[in-house]
Design a protein around this motif. Structure first.
Motif, PDB file in Angstrom:
ATOM      1  N   ILE A   1       0.840  -1.197   0.000  1.00  0.00           N
ATOM      2  CA  ILE A   1       0.000   0.000   0.000  1.00  0.00           C
ATOM      3  C   ILE A   1       0.873   1.244   0.000  1.00  0.00           C
ATOM      4  O   ILE A   1       2.027   1.214   0.454  1.00  0.00           O
ATOM      5  N   ASP A   2       0.331   2.318  -0.518  1.00  0.00           N
ATOM      6  CA  ASP A   2       0.987   3.621  -0.509  1.00  0.00           C
ATOM      7  C   ASP A   2       0.492   4.406   0.705  1.00  0.00           C
ATOM      8  O   ASP A   2      -0.716   4.522   0.929  1.00  0.00           O
ATOM      9  N   ALA A   3       1.433   4.956   1.481  1.00  0.00           N
ATOM     10  CA  ALA A   3       1.059   5.710   2.677  1.00  0.00           C
ATOM     11  C   ALA A   3       2.129   6.750   2.971  1.00  0.00           C
ATOM     12  O   ALA A   3       3.279   6.634   2.531  1.00  0.00           O
ATOM     13  N   GLN A   4       1.730   7.790   3.713  1.00  0.00           N
ATOM     14  CA  GLN A   4       2.667   8.838   4.074  1.00  0.00           C
ATOM     15  C   GLN A   4       3.666   8.362   5.120  1.00  0.00           C
ATOM     16  O   GLN A   4       4.833   8.730   5.099  1.00  0.00           O
ATOM     17  N   ASP A   5       3.212   7.563   6.080  1.00  0.00           N
ATOM     18  CA  ASP A   5       4.089   7.030   7.115  1.00  0.00           C
ATOM     19  C   ASP A   5       3.489   5.728   7.617  1.00  0.00           C
ATOM     20  O   ASP A   5       2.445   5.251   7.118  1.00  0.00           O
ATOM     21  N   GLU A   6       4.137   5.149   8.631  1.00  0.00           N
ATOM     22  CA  GLU A   6       3.688   3.856   9.133  1.00  0.00           C
ATOM     23  C   GLU A   6       2.311   3.954   9.776  1.00  0.00           C
ATOM     24  O   GLU A   6       1.485   3.043   9.641  1.00  0.00           O
ATOM     25  N   ARG A   7       2.058   5.061  10.456  1.00  0.00           N
ATOM     26  CA  ARG A   7       0.744   5.226  11.092  1.00  0.00           C
ATOM     27  C   ARG A   7      -0.360   5.280  10.042  1.00  0.00           C
ATOM     28  O   ARG A   7      -1.420   4.646  10.203  1.00  0.00           O
ATOM     29  N   ASP A   8      -0.120   6.013   8.964  1.00  0.00           N
ATOM     30  CA  ASP A   8      -1.104   6.090   7.883  1.00  0.00           C
ATOM     31  C   ASP A   8      -1.308   4.721   7.249  1.00  0.00           C
ATOM     32  O   ASP A   8      -2.441   4.332   6.918  1.00  0.00           O
ATOM     33  N   ALA A   9      -0.205   3.972   7.082  1.00  0.00           N
ATOM     34  CA  ALA A   9      -0.321   2.634   6.489  1.00  0.00           C
ATOM     35  C   ALA A   9      -1.153   1.712   7.375  1.00  0.00           C
ATOM     36  O   ALA A   9      -2.018   0.967   6.889  1.00  0.00           O
ATOM     37  N   ARG A  10      -0.916   1.769   8.691  1.00  0.00           N
ATOM     38  CA  ARG A  10      -1.665   0.916   9.600  1.00  0.00           C
ATOM     39  C   ARG A  10      -3.156   1.302   9.606  1.00  0.00           C
ATOM     40  O   ARG A  10      -4.031   0.437   9.688  1.00  0.00           O
ATOM     41  N   ALA A  11      -3.418   2.622   9.510  1.00  0.00           N
ATOM     42  CA  ALA A  11      -4.811   3.070   9.481  1.00  0.00           C
ATOM     43  C   ALA A  11      -5.522   2.563   8.217  1.00  0.00           C
ATOM     44  O   ALA A  11      -6.693   2.167   8.275  1.00  0.00           O
ATOM     45  N   GLN A  12      -4.807   2.566   7.077  1.00  0.00           N
ATOM     46  CA  GLN A  12      -5.418   2.061   5.846  1.00  0.00           C
ATOM     47  C   GLN A  12      -5.718   0.578   5.952  1.00  0.00           C
ATOM     48  O   GLN A  12      -6.743   0.088   5.451  1.00  0.00           O
ATOM     49  N   VAL A  13      -4.791  -0.163   6.588  1.00  0.00           N
ATOM     50  CA  VAL A  13      -5.021  -1.604   6.751  1.00  0.00           C
ATOM     51  C   VAL A  13      -6.237  -1.850   7.629  1.00  0.00           C
ATOM     52  O   VAL A  13      -7.090  -2.703   7.311  1.00  0.00           O
ATOM     53  N   GLU A  14      -6.354  -1.115   8.727  1.00  0.00           N
ATOM     54  CA  GLU A  14      -7.495  -1.307   9.622  1.00  0.00           C
ATOM     55  C   GLU A  14      -8.797  -0.881   8.960  1.00  0.00           C
ATOM     56  O   GLU A  14      -9.860  -1.455   9.231  1.00  0.00           O
ATOM     57  N   ALA A  15      -8.709   0.125   8.065  1.00  0.00           N
ATOM     58  CA  ALA A  15      -9.914   0.561   7.369  1.00  0.00           C
ATOM     59  C   ALA A  15     -10.449  -0.520   6.437  1.00  0.00           C
ATOM     60  O   ALA A  15     -11.641  -0.538   6.111  1.00  0.00           O
ATOM     61  N   ARG A  16      -9.604  -1.420   6.013  1.00  0.00           N
ATOM     62  CA  ARG A  16     -10.031  -2.528   5.157  1.00  0.00           C
ATOM     63  C   ARG A  16     -10.529  -3.712   5.973  1.00  0.00           C
ATOM     64  O   ARG A  16     -10.861  -4.763   5.418  1.00  0.00           O
ATOM     65  N   GLY A  17     -10.573  -3.548   7.290  1.00  0.00           N
ATOM     66  CA  GLY A  17     -11.043  -4.632   8.133  1.00  0.00           C
ATOM     67  C   GLY A  17      -9.995  -5.692   8.393  1.00  0.00           C
ATOM     68  O   GLY A  17     -10.341  -6.832   8.727  1.00  0.00           O
ATOM     69  N   LEU A  18      -8.708  -5.330   8.252  1.00  0.00           N
ATOM     70  CA  LEU A  18      -7.623  -6.285   8.446  1.00  0.00           C
ATOM     71  C   LEU A  18      -6.832  -5.911   9.690  1.00  0.00           C
ATOM     72  O   LEU A  18      -6.801  -4.757  10.110  1.00  0.00           O
ATOM     73  N   HIS A  19      -6.157  -6.917  10.247  1.00  0.00           N
ATOM     74  CA  HIS A  19      -5.285  -6.690  11.397  1.00  0.00           C
ATOM     75  C   HIS A  19      -3.839  -6.937  10.948  1.00  0.00           C
ATOM     76  O   HIS A  19      -3.467  -8.062  10.586  1.00  0.00           O
ATOM     77  N   ALA A  20      -3.016  -5.856  10.944  1.00  0.00           N
ATOM     78  CA  ALA A  20      -1.645  -5.966  10.446  1.00  0.00           C
ATOM     79  C   ALA A  20      -0.779  -6.744  11.426  1.00  0.00           C
ATOM     80  O   ALA A  20      -0.700  -6.406  12.612  1.00  0.00           O
ATOM     81  N   THR A  21      -0.144  -7.814  10.935  1.00  0.00           N
ATOM     82  CA  THR A  21       0.814  -8.576  11.749  1.00  0.00           C
ATOM     83  C   THR A  21       2.257  -8.202  11.422  1.00  0.00           C
ATOM     84  O   THR A  21       3.146  -8.401  12.240  1.00  0.00           O
ATOM     85  N   ARG A  22       2.478  -7.673  10.251  1.00  0.00           N
ATOM     86  CA  ARG A  22       3.815  -7.214   9.853  1.00  0.00           C
ATOM     87  C   ARG A  22       3.664  -6.060   8.885  1.00  0.00           C
ATOM     88  O   ARG A  22       2.890  -6.139   7.932  1.00  0.00           O
ATOM     89  N   LEU A  23       4.392  -4.994   9.154  1.00  0.00           N
ATOM     90  CA  LEU A  23       4.312  -3.811   8.311  1.00  0.00           C
ATOM     91  C   LEU A  23       5.719  -3.237   8.177  1.00  0.00           C
ATOM     92  O   LEU A  23       6.326  -2.833   9.171  1.00  0.00           O
ATOM     93  N   ALA A  24       6.251  -3.219   6.967  1.00  0.00           N
ATOM     94  CA  ALA A  24       7.630  -2.760   6.755  1.00  0.00           C
ATOM     95  C   ALA A  24       7.702  -1.948   5.468  1.00  0.00           C
ATOM     96  O   ALA A  24       7.012  -2.276   4.483  1.00  0.00           O
ATOM     97  N   PRO A  25       8.482  -0.873   5.458  1.00  0.00           N
ATOM     98  CA  PRO A  25       8.620  -0.094   4.223  1.00  0.00           C
ATOM     99  C   PRO A  25       9.337  -0.885   3.143  1.00  0.00           C
ATOM    100  O   PRO A  25      10.221  -1.703   3.440  1.00  0.00           O
TER     101      PRO A  25
END
Length: 395
Positions: free
Chosen positions: A19-43
């Motif tokens: 996914i494209d995001a401004q920072d890690e917080r934005d990326a995690r918010a996008q994942v949660e908005a899709r109804g998913l729970h992020a287990t690993r998130l890395a640039p």
């Protein structure tokens, strides 16, 4: 910025996406908005050039597969859809989805490629843009595949020629270190009990062996530190001037590496000119494929051509020719087949580089083996010289 995400879906399925995001917080918010729970998130790491591609995506393989589909009669959209259906890699799926979305919106294929400059270099974008003017994308893809194959052939020869000497150096260095750190100290213990004066060269070797044995960890740490410092310095220099320019300062390698750079420049320009790209634009595109030192001369030559000078004269004034290539450039200017002449010049010098690599390998490998054997043999002879002296005294 892009992030690679592994997430858990509501039905307990693991999902991988980019996914494209401004920072890690934005990326995690996008994942949660899709109804998913992020287990690993890395640039996503900065893309490094692979063999014919970037970021682990092989442009050669992508071009070959797309070319086969286009030659089979599929349209560009159908071809990309077919590639998307069979693609399992998350990174390439994202690239294909973006290309398809842009084509369905009516955008030009070359413009979509240019928007993803981290995957598609300017050279690739340039040949596709030129092909759009002639409606002959398959021929442009075929030309790029042939171009990359010729580049890889010479590069693979250079890599193959460096593998065996590297193995010899590692093995020879390991054997020498083992003799000095393990064998020599034990001989020193034996000779200390004889009470005899040893030859001074043997004594120096034994003293060094005892020192290496008693200070093994500090010496190892120092060697590792020196290796790290040298590696960092070399990387900084390579980043500043380029690997080819750095190796070009070596007296034996310099002239041949210059021929290699010129061959790659001629091949790139020839492919672009044969694809219908104007010479000035082709020189601008080709500047991204050469070393920084050669790039400066190429840009000055480009300015001279733009002001009306002939290509052969501009290249000659900037030192971008050899006697043979200069003659071939002039023939190309007279015949109007400049692209063909540049490609033939590159083929001529590719053959010359391959022959030099073969000659250098046949000469350098025996010399390296002799040097390693001489070092190991010297250590062994110095270890046994006191025994020889003892045998002479007993006789």
């Amino acid at each position: 910025m892009q992030y690679e995400v592994r997430a858990l879906s509501p039905d307990n399925q693991i999902v991988a996406l980019v996914i494209d995001a401004q920072d890690e917080r934005d990326a995690r918010a996008q994942v949660e908005a899709r109804g998913l729970h992020a287990t690993r998130l890395a640039p996503v790491r900065s893309f490094r050039r692979a063999a014919g591609g970037r970021g682990g995506i092989s442009l050669v393989l992508f071009s070959q597969e797309l070319l086969a589909l286009l030659l089979a009669g599929l349209s560009i959209v159908e071809g990309l859809e077919a590639l998307l259906e069979r693609e399992g890699g998350a990174r390439l799926r994202v690239v294909l989805e973006r290309l398809l979305a842009g084509l369905r919106e009516g955008k030009r294929f070359s413009s979509l490629l240019a928007e993803q400059s981290d995957v598609f270099p300017p050279l690739y974008v340039g040949i596709v843009r030129a092909a759009e003017g002639t409606s002959d994308l398959p021929r442009a893809l075929s030309r790029y595949v042939d171009y990359q194959a010729r580049i890889d052939t010479v590069r693979n020869k250079l890599v193959s020629a460096a593998i065996y000497p590297s193995i010899l150096l590692v093995v020879g260095g390991g054997v020498s270190a083992f003799l000095i750190a393990f064998v020599v100290p034990r001989f020193a213990t034996i000779y200390e009990g004889t009470g005899r004066a040893l030859p001074w060269m043997s004594q120096v070797l034994l003293d060094w062996g005892k020192f290496a044995s008693s200070h093994g960890l500090p010496l190892l740490a120092g060697a590792l530190g020196a290796g790290i410092a040298i590696t960092a310095a070399v990387r900084a220099t390579i980043a500043k001037v380029g690997l080819v320019s750095l190796l070009g300062r070596v007296p034996v390698l310099g002239p041949h590496l210059r021929i290699y750079q010129l061959s790659r420049l001629y091949l790139t320009l020839g492919m672009l000119l044969e694809g219908g790209i104007p010479i000035v634009a082709a020189m601008e595109t080709a500047s991204g494929t050469v070393s920084p030192g050669l790039r400066e001369g190429l840009m000055r030559a480009r300015a001279a051509v733009q002001s009306g000078d002939a290509l052969s004269s501009a290249f000659q004034s900037e030192g971008l020719t050899t006697p043979i290539s200069l003659r071939m450039l002039r023939v190309g200017e007279r015949s109007g087949e400049m692209g063909t002449m540049l490609t033939q010049s590159a083929a001529f010098y590719d053959g010359e580089i391959s022959r030099w690599i073969d000659r250098f390998t046949r000469m350098f490998e025996p010399l390296l083996m002799s040097a390693i054997g001489l070092i190991v043999g010297t250590i062994v002879v110095l270890l046994y010289m006191p025994i020889f002296d003892l045998a002479e005294s007993l006789s």
